[in-house]
Write a protein that holds these residues in place. Structure first.
Motif, short mmCIF file in Angstrom:
data_model
loop_
_atom_site.label_atom_id
_atom_site.label_comp_id
_atom_site.label_asym_id
_atom_site.label_seq_id
_atom_site.Cartn_x
_atom_site.Cartn_y
_atom_site.Cartn_z
N ASN B 189 34.04 29.02 -16.75
CA ASN B 189 32.62 28.80 -17.05
C ASN B 189 32.51 27.48 -17.81
O ASN B 189 33.52 26.90 -18.22
CB ASN B 189 32.05 29.99 -17.83
N PRO B 190 31.29 27.00 -17.98
CA PRO B 190 31.14 25.68 -18.60
C PRO B 190 31.83 25.56 -19.96
O PRO B 190 32.45 24.53 -20.25
CB PRO B 190 29.62 25.52 -18.71
N LEU B 191 31.80 26.61 -20.76
CA LEU B 191 32.45 26.51 -22.07
C LEU B 191 33.97 26.45 -21.95
O LEU B 191 34.63 25.63 -22.59
CB LEU B 191 32.09 27.71 -22.96
N THR B 194 35.14 23.10 -20.62
CA THR B 194 35.03 22.06 -21.64
C THR B 194 36.16 22.16 -22.65
O THR B 194 36.81 21.17 -22.99
CB THR B 194 33.67 22.18 -22.38
N LEU B 219 29.30 30.48 -10.44
CA LEU B 219 29.21 29.35 -11.37
C LEU B 219 29.80 28.05 -10.80
O LEU B 219 29.89 27.04 -11.52
CB LEU B 219 29.89 29.68 -12.70
N LEU B 221 29.13 25.34 -8.90
CA LEU B 221 28.59 23.98 -9.08
C LEU B 221 28.19 23.69 -10.52
O LEU B 221 28.20 22.52 -10.94
CB LEU B 221 27.45 23.71 -8.10
N ALA B 222 27.86 24.72 -11.28
CA ALA B 222 27.63 24.50 -12.72
C ALA B 222 28.95 24.06 -13.36
O ALA B 222 28.98 23.19 -14.24
CB ALA B 222 27.11 25.78 -13.38
N MET B 225 29.65 20.39 -12.41
CA MET B 225 28.88 19.49 -13.25
C MET B 225 29.53 19.36 -14.63
O MET B 225 29.65 18.27 -15.17
CB MET B 225 27.45 20.02 -13.38
N THR B 226 29.98 20.50 -15.15
CA THR B 226 30.67 20.47 -16.44
C THR B 226 31.94 19.63 -16.35
O THR B 226 32.20 18.80 -17.23
CB THR B 226 31.05 21.91 -16.87
N CYS B 230 33.06 16.26 -18.37
CA CYS B 230 34.30 16.15 -19.15
C CYS B 230 35.14 14.96 -18.71
O CYS B 230 36.15 14.65 -19.35
CB CYS B 230 35.15 17.41 -18.97
#
Lengths: 304, 304
Positions: B189-191, B194, B219, B221-222, B225-226, B230
């Motif tokens: 996931n994005p978090l 990252t 998730l 493409l989200a 993007m993340t 980064c």
């Protein structure tokens, strides 16, 4: 990177309206009540449940009054805000008679789409919108106004930002309570969302802006993330990702409630939603329609 | 918000390996050559086309040598970098004999997953990985090493970041050319992306890091993007979003090549990919398999 994201996000369930009316097969009223109650039980506090349209044109919504009467009778749902879509003053009257306190009026930002879909020019649609808002105000209803095709239209392509900002201005100054910006055709992307929101959000006089996103081109949750980074805290979603796009056969629909809630959960953002309870409602609908909807989380073993 | 994104992103097509081997029905070699040529024609410059595994275990890849021989004969494909996955030294030998210049070795970060999937402990898998890398180096091959289940495993749950960083260290110091971080189960996931990238990217001695993402939980493409935010500039994708998750019936597969390329295009990031040409390949596969894959853009009228 994500330091400035909000702690809480509100998801507004629109599946029982936007999703149910997209399917040809009509869901029996009993099942609608069961699904809507299930969504409320799953933690959704705002649910768009009906549309007041002519039953001959949208037979899926012919039981709007009955749906509302039965929902209003359920004491355990007293804390849930139900809303309905109205497309003309007749619809607003019906909503009032049905005891609905929250309505949404919706206008397309595309003149061509408005003519083809609603049978009136953009200008006429805005005038009629103001008339509906004014009528609803006399009934002391809470009014949300939506701008459809805000990020593009299959007929007109990209819609100028200036037009959206002007329409927003007209709607906001007519005294609405919430503004909804709808990506009806799934043409929004992270850049276009950022550009519009940077201009729109400082001009809303503090009323909340809801993003209504479709996953037609697969960018749904990337767009949600972008919206959050712009400061948006309210999103429309539909269980199982129901809904669709009349212009693209087999297209995905609205962003899925449980997938969006999963994104939030994974980023430690509170939605108050129980994913597996939403997923149960979604799977019930997949059984009824005998097909797989685009939502992903409903297929997974429970993670709660 | 997106000021620091790169101007160019490289998509690495893995559909002919990761996608084709997930489907039970075996694609005839002729059709594989046609699809791979179509992908090259669409602008994909790096394509993972085969896996060197036992034909009894993965019959979909039994024609690996023939696929490569036929691709190598096509002069118009001389500029395309073909790669293959190898899972043991025998596979590396086969790849060498087939004239392959680029291989990928892949190790699961989950001990349980490694035991169940590859029949060896994490430690054994790392030792074997080093053996493969060493052998491939004697053949002067370019080597990419992948860490599977880097963001979680259905058996072990979240995998400690420290383990991924240590594995990456071992692989990088053994002299690989590229590191791939794979979200095999779609649990990133994005978090989590990252957090891992912030620690990993400063420690790679400048070799490129590829993100291999699955859309199992929606998730995809989200997460792309993340990843871009980064600093990641290389992503694995599969046409039509082919592939899947053996643990979830009906789950989405890899992130779709054309959907990812569409996201890039919408953000003015160059990929060199012709969306509609990829979409044509995807639709050909949907016809062959008589089913709809998760990709969205292939269903839309051409936008180029």
């Amino acid at each position: 990177m994500f330091e400035n994201l909000p702690d809480k996000i509100t998801l507004i369930e629109v599946g029982p309206r936007d999703g149910f009316q997209f399917e040809k097969k009509i869901i029996p009223t009993d099942m609608k009540i069961e699904i809507i109650s299930g969504l409320a039980e799953a933690g959704l506090r705002r649910i768009q449940v009906v549309s007041f349209v002519h039953p001959k044109i949208v037979p899926q919504m012919a039981d709007a009054e009955e749906v509302l009467a039965r929902l209003h009778k359920k004491e355990e749902l007293n804390h849930v805000i139900f809303s309905g879509l109205v497309l003309n003053t007749k619809g607003a009257e019906r909503a009032h008679l049905a005891g609905l306190r929250h309505i949404e009026v919706s206008i397309s930002a595309s003149d061509t789409h408005s003519r083809k879909n609603a049978g009136m020019s953009l200008e006429q649609a805005i005038d009629q919108g103001k008339e509906m808002i004014s009528l609803a105000q006399t009934y002391h209803m809470r009014i949300r106004a939506g701008i459809q095709c805000a990020f593009g239209c299959v007929y007109e392509g990209k819609i100028p930002e200036e037009r959206i900002l002007q329409m927003a201005q007209v709607l906001i100054s007519s005294g609405i309570d919430t503004l909804s910006i709808a990506d009806t055709t799934g043409m929004a992307n992270p850049l276009s969302i950022t550009k519009l929101m940077e201009k729109l959000l400082p001009r809303t006089n503090g009323i909340p802006v809801v993003l209504h996103l479709h996953d037609t081109r697969g960018l749904g949750l990337a767009n949600v993330m972008t919206g959050m980074m712009c400061g948006i805290t309210h999103f429309d979603t539909a269980l199982a990702g129901m809904g669709g796009c009349p212009f693209v056969t087999g297209a995905a629909g609205n962003i899925a409630t449980e997938d969006t809630a999963y994104l939030m959960k994974s980023m430690n953002i509170e939605t108050g939603i129980d994913l597996s309870k939403v997923a149960n409602c979604s799977m019930q609908l997949e059984k009824f329609f005998k097909k797989q909807f685009p939502g992903k989380i409903c297929r997974l073993p429970s993670e709660d």
